[in-house]
Write a protein that holds these residues in place. Structure first.
Motif, short mmCIF file in Angstrom:
data_model
loop_
_atom_site.label_atom_id
_atom_site.label_comp_id
_atom_site.label_asym_id
_atom_site.label_seq_id
_atom_site.Cartn_x
_atom_site.Cartn_y
_atom_site.Cartn_z
N GLU A 167 -11.16 48.12 -7.77
CA GLU A 167 -10.88 47.23 -8.88
C GLU A 167 -9.91 46.12 -8.07
N TYR A 222 -3.40 44.37 -12.14
CA TYR A 222 -2.88 44.97 -13.55
C TYR A 222 -3.85 46.04 -13.99
N GLN A 223 -5.23 45.98 -13.73
CA GLN A 223 -5.96 46.93 -14.17
C GLN A 223 -5.72 48.21 -13.46
N THR A 224 -5.56 47.95 -12.05
CA THR A 224 -5.42 49.00 -11.30
C THR A 224 -3.84 49.96 -11.75
N THR A 259 -4.80 51.82 -14.95
CA THR A 259 -5.52 52.93 -14.49
C THR A 259 -4.54 54.11 -14.22
N GLU A 309 -3.91 50.81 -22.31
CA GLU A 309 -5.27 51.14 -22.30
C GLU A 309 -6.07 49.92 -23.02
N ASP A 341 -8.27 43.60 -9.78
CA ASP A 341 -7.31 43.12 -10.77
C ASP A 341 -6.07 44.31 -10.48
N GLU A 387 -4.80 47.26 -23.54
CA GLU A 387 -4.57 45.96 -22.87
C GLU A 387 -3.55 45.18 -23.96
#
Length: 177
Positions: free
Chosen positions: A92, A96-98, A101, A166, A94, A168
């Motif tokens: 990923e 932020y997404q990592t 997660t 999760e 991103d 967001e």
């Protein structure tokens, strides 16, 4: 004497990869996972196990294990590229997404484990309330039951925090720049 621009670029990438490795440790992940994540990220395209082994100096067997850990943690994925016969792995891009997660995976395990422990301890305490207890023992059991209730409330709150990340929804209150 000025440094060669390519040297500066390589050193900057190496520093960033090391920071990513250190950050992964903060989430309880081995630094090797962070290093591989950083290498794939800096490569800007999916990589094979052979390429990753060459880039890290690790054996293909060890690299396979690290990639499996990354797949299990949902911070890497196997991708298909037409004409490429070897497995490719990507991450990923991103940050932020990592983070979400890793944060939610780590804390979800903690919540689950503690809720199971709560259930067990609560059941055991409730079962001894049926017995003849001294007033002191009964008071202690009731204090512990109250403590367990507060403990459960905390882990339920933490579960809601995980859902907040999760979904967001966090970005409504703490927007990305």
């Amino acid at each position: 004497m000025e440094k060669d621009p390519l040297t500066i670029i390589e050193q900057t990438e190496d520093h960033l990869i090391e920071r990513i490795a250190e950050n992964m440790q903060a989430f309880g992940m081995p630094s090797t996972v962070g290093r591989v994540l950083g290498i794939i990220y800096m490569n800007r395209k999916p990589m094979t196990l052979t390429e990753l082994s060459d880039a890290t100096g690790m054996s293909k067997t060890r690299m396979s294990q690290v990639v499996r850990d990354m797949l299990d943690a949902n911070i890497a994925e196997k991708v298909f590229e037409k004409g490429v016969r070897k497995d490719l792995y990507d991450v990923e891009e991103d940050y932020y997404q990592t983070f979400i997660t890793l944060f939610t995976a780590t804390w979800s395990k903690v919540v689950s484990k503690n809720k199971m422990m709560h259930k067990k301890l609560n059941r055991e305490l409730l079962s001894i309330l049926d017995e003849e207890l001294s007033p002191e023992a009964e008071e202690k059991v009731n204090e512990l039951l109250k403590e367990l209730k507060e403990w459960l409330d905390y882990y339920n709150w933490l579960g809601r925090l995980i859902e907040f990340f999760e979904s967001e929804e966090i970005f409504k209150y703490v927007p990305k720049p």
